[in-house]
Scaffold this motif. Structure first.
Motif, PDB file in Angstrom:
ATOM      1  N   SER A  30       0.833  -1.203   0.000  1.00 58.04           N
ATOM      2  CA  SER A  30       0.000   0.000   0.000  1.00 58.04           C
ATOM      3  C   SER A  30       0.870   1.256   0.000  1.00 58.04           C
ATOM      4  O   SER A  30       0.571   2.231  -0.699  1.00 58.04           O
ATOM      5  CB  SER A  30      -0.930  -0.002   1.218  1.00 58.04           C
ATOM      6  N   GLN A  31       1.956   1.220   0.772  1.00 64.30           N
ATOM      7  CA  GLN A  31       2.848   2.373   0.826  1.00 64.30           C
ATOM      8  C   GLN A  31       3.546   2.589  -0.512  1.00 64.30           C
ATOM      9  O   GLN A  31       3.689   3.721  -0.988  1.00 64.30           O
ATOM     10  CB  GLN A  31       3.891   2.175   1.935  1.00 64.30           C
ATOM     11  N   LEU A  32       3.968   1.496  -1.144  1.00 63.74           N
ATOM     12  CA  LEU A  32       4.616   1.602  -2.454  1.00 63.74           C
ATOM     13  C   LEU A  32       3.655   2.176  -3.488  1.00 63.74           C
ATOM     14  O   LEU A  32       4.035   3.008  -4.314  1.00 63.74           O
ATOM     15  CB  LEU A  32       5.111   0.228  -2.903  1.00 63.74           C
ATOM     16  N   ILE A  33       2.411   1.716  -3.438  1.00 62.93           N
ATOM     17  CA  ILE A  33       1.411   2.236  -4.380  1.00 62.93           C
ATOM     18  C   ILE A  33       1.222   3.738  -4.171  1.00 62.93           C
ATOM     19  O   ILE A  33       1.159   4.516  -5.135  1.00 62.93           O
ATOM     20  CB  ILE A  33       0.081   1.481  -4.223  1.00 62.93           C
ATOM     21  N   ARG A  34       1.141   4.157  -2.902  1.00 59.92           N
ATOM     22  CA  ARG A  34       0.989   5.588  -2.627  1.00 59.92           C
ATOM     23  C   ARG A  34       2.195   6.382  -3.132  1.00 59.92           C
ATOM     24  O   ARG A  34       2.044   7.464  -3.705  1.00 59.92           O
ATOM     25  CB  ARG A  34       0.794   5.812  -1.116  1.00 59.92           C
ATOM     26  N   SER A 127       2.271   1.331 -15.186  1.00 61.15           N
ATOM     27  CA  SER A 127       2.351  -0.126 -15.278  1.00 61.15           C
ATOM     28  C   SER A 127       2.676  -0.744 -13.921  1.00 61.15           C
ATOM     29  O   SER A 127       2.066  -1.743 -13.512  1.00 61.15           O
ATOM     30  CB  SER A 127       3.403  -0.522 -16.305  1.00 61.15           C
ATOM     31  N   LYS A 128       3.635  -0.158 -13.203  1.00 62.55           N
ATOM     32  CA  LYS A 128       4.008  -0.666 -11.885  1.00 62.55           C
ATOM     33  C   LYS A 128       2.842  -0.557 -10.902  1.00 62.55           C
ATOM     34  O   LYS A 128       2.608  -1.453 -10.096  1.00 62.55           O
ATOM     35  CB  LYS A 128       5.211   0.112 -11.338  1.00 62.55           C
ATOM     36  N   ILE A 129       2.132   0.554 -10.972  1.00 63.65           N
ATOM     37  CA  ILE A 129       0.980   0.744 -10.079  1.00 63.65           C
ATOM     38  C   ILE A 129      -0.073  -0.333 -10.330  1.00 63.65           C
ATOM     39  O   ILE A 129      -0.627  -0.922  -9.391  1.00 63.65           O
ATOM     40  CB  ILE A 129       0.379   2.154 -10.269  1.00 63.65           C
ATOM     41  N   GLN A 130      -0.362  -0.603 -11.598  1.00 58.01           N
ATOM     42  CA  GLN A 130      -1.341  -1.631 -11.933  1.00 58.01           C
ATOM     43  C   GLN A 130      -0.885  -3.005 -11.456  1.00 58.01           C
ATOM     44  O   GLN A 130      -1.679  -3.787 -10.928  1.00 58.01           O
ATOM     45  CB  GLN A 130      -1.582  -1.642 -13.443  1.00 58.01           C
ATOM     46  N   GLN A 131       0.416  -3.296 -11.625  1.00 58.29           N
ATOM     47  CA  GLN A 131       0.946  -4.589 -11.168  1.00 58.29           C
ATOM     48  C   GLN A 131       0.812  -4.728  -9.658  1.00 58.29           C
ATOM     49  O   GLN A 131       0.381  -5.773  -9.155  1.00 58.29           O
ATOM     50  CB  GLN A 131       2.417  -4.719 -11.569  1.00 58.29           C
ATOM     51  N   ALA A 134      -2.779  -5.220  -8.563  1.00 55.19           N
ATOM     52  CA  ALA A 134      -3.204  -6.600  -8.808  1.00 55.19           C
ATOM     53  C   ALA A 134      -2.637  -7.524  -7.731  1.00 55.19           C
ATOM     54  O   ALA A 134      -3.327  -8.419  -7.228  1.00 55.19           O
ATOM     55  CB  ALA A 134      -2.744  -7.054 -10.192  1.00 55.19           C
ATOM     56  N   LYS A 135      -1.354  -7.315  -7.369  1.00 52.49           N
ATOM     57  CA  LYS A 135      -0.756  -8.118  -6.305  1.00 52.49           C
ATOM     58  C   LYS A 135      -1.468  -7.875  -4.976  1.00 52.49           C
ATOM     59  O   LYS A 135      -1.684  -8.808  -4.199  1.00 52.49           O
ATOM     60  CB  LYS A 135       0.727  -7.764  -6.154  1.00 52.49           C
ATOM     61  N   MET A 139      -3.262 -10.589  -2.751  1.00 52.29           N
ATOM     62  CA  MET A 139      -2.814 -10.782  -1.373  1.00 52.29           C
ATOM     63  C   MET A 139      -3.988 -10.680  -0.402  1.00 52.29           C
ATOM     64  O   MET A 139      -4.099 -11.458   0.556  1.00 52.29           O
ATOM     65  CB  MET A 139      -1.762  -9.726  -1.040  1.00 52.29           C
ATOM     66  N   LEU A 140      -4.886  -9.726  -0.646  1.00 57.82           N
ATOM     67  CA  LEU A 140      -6.051  -9.566   0.223  1.00 57.82           C
ATOM     68  C   LEU A 140      -6.965 -10.785   0.152  1.00 57.82           C
ATOM     69  O   LEU A 140      -7.496 -11.239   1.168  1.00 57.82           O
ATOM     70  CB  LEU A 140      -6.832  -8.304  -0.170  1.00 57.82           C
TER      71      LEU A 140
END
Length: 218
Positions: A30-34, A127-131, A134-135, A139-140
């Motif tokens: 979540s932090q990486l996505i932010r 692209s990274k955000i979408q990946q 999806a992960k 995971m959830l």
């Protein structure tokens, strides 16, 4: 450019390695996505600023070219009138406008590769955000399934469940004993249907005997 360096650092980050080392992968994801979304927003804002600067520079080029053409016309007109001094001044102004156009064109040329790089970085970030999203969803789902299974396992192995199971087994044995007692009362006693058939047979014999007696008496 700080924004470009920051974006490159994020894109080059080893996300899988970080996830493997993380105590809380969901929190890190979540932090990486932010962070990536923030970087993407900065990337787009910087690109918008560069585009704005490009457009301003292009307008300056157009204005300088128009002014240069105007001063060229004035220089020609001055020469036609025999005013070489005015023609010279006009040509000097024309040269200044040409230099302005060249400076503006240089700015456009300098911004072009930066914009191209920002566009590529934005695509990579997206692209990274979408990946990662999806992960995160996967995971959830795995976390929810694991928690549900853990709850079931804990419930089945709990003292309350074992106690309830024992009580149920005792109740089942009690019911079986009651059924056995009911069945025991029927032991050694003729079956009701068998008694009914015997009575029917006896009645038939009695009827035949009565007919036989009547026949003899006649």
């Amino acid at each position: 450019m700080t924004i470009i360096n920051r974006i490159e650092d994020l894109i080059k980050a080893e996300f899988n390695a970080l996830l493997d080392k993380a105590e809380d992968p969901q929190k890190l994801t979540s932090q990486l996505i932010r962070d990536l979304e923030e970087a993407l927003a900065d990337c787009r804002a910087t690109a918008a600023e560069f585009i704005c600067q490009q457009k301003i520079a292009q307008r300056q080029i157009e204005q300088a070219n128009n002014a240069s053409a105007t001063w060229q016309s004035k220089a020609e007109h001055a020469l036609e009138k025999g005013r070489e001094d005015l023609a010279r001044s006009a040509l000097e102004q024309k040269q200044r406008e040409i230099e302005k156009a060249q400076e503006a064109q240089q700015k456009v040329d300098d911004l072009a590769p930066a914009l191209e790089k920002l566009s590529g970085d934005a695509d990579k970030l997206q692209s990274k955000i979408q990946q990662l999203k999806a992960k995160e969803k996967g995971m959830l789902r795995r976390l929810e399934a694991g928690q549900a299974r853990l709850h079931i396992k804990q419930t089945l192995s709990s003292d309350e469940m074992r106690s309830a199971t024992r009580k149920f087994d005792e109740l089942e044995r009690k019911v079986a004993r009651i059924e056995a007692e009911v069945e025991s009362y029927d032991l050694g006693q003729p079956d009701m249907w068998q008694r009914f058939e015997d009575e029917q047979k006896q009645q038939q014999i009695d009827d035949e005997l009565a007919q036989l007696k009547q026949k003899i008496a006649s």
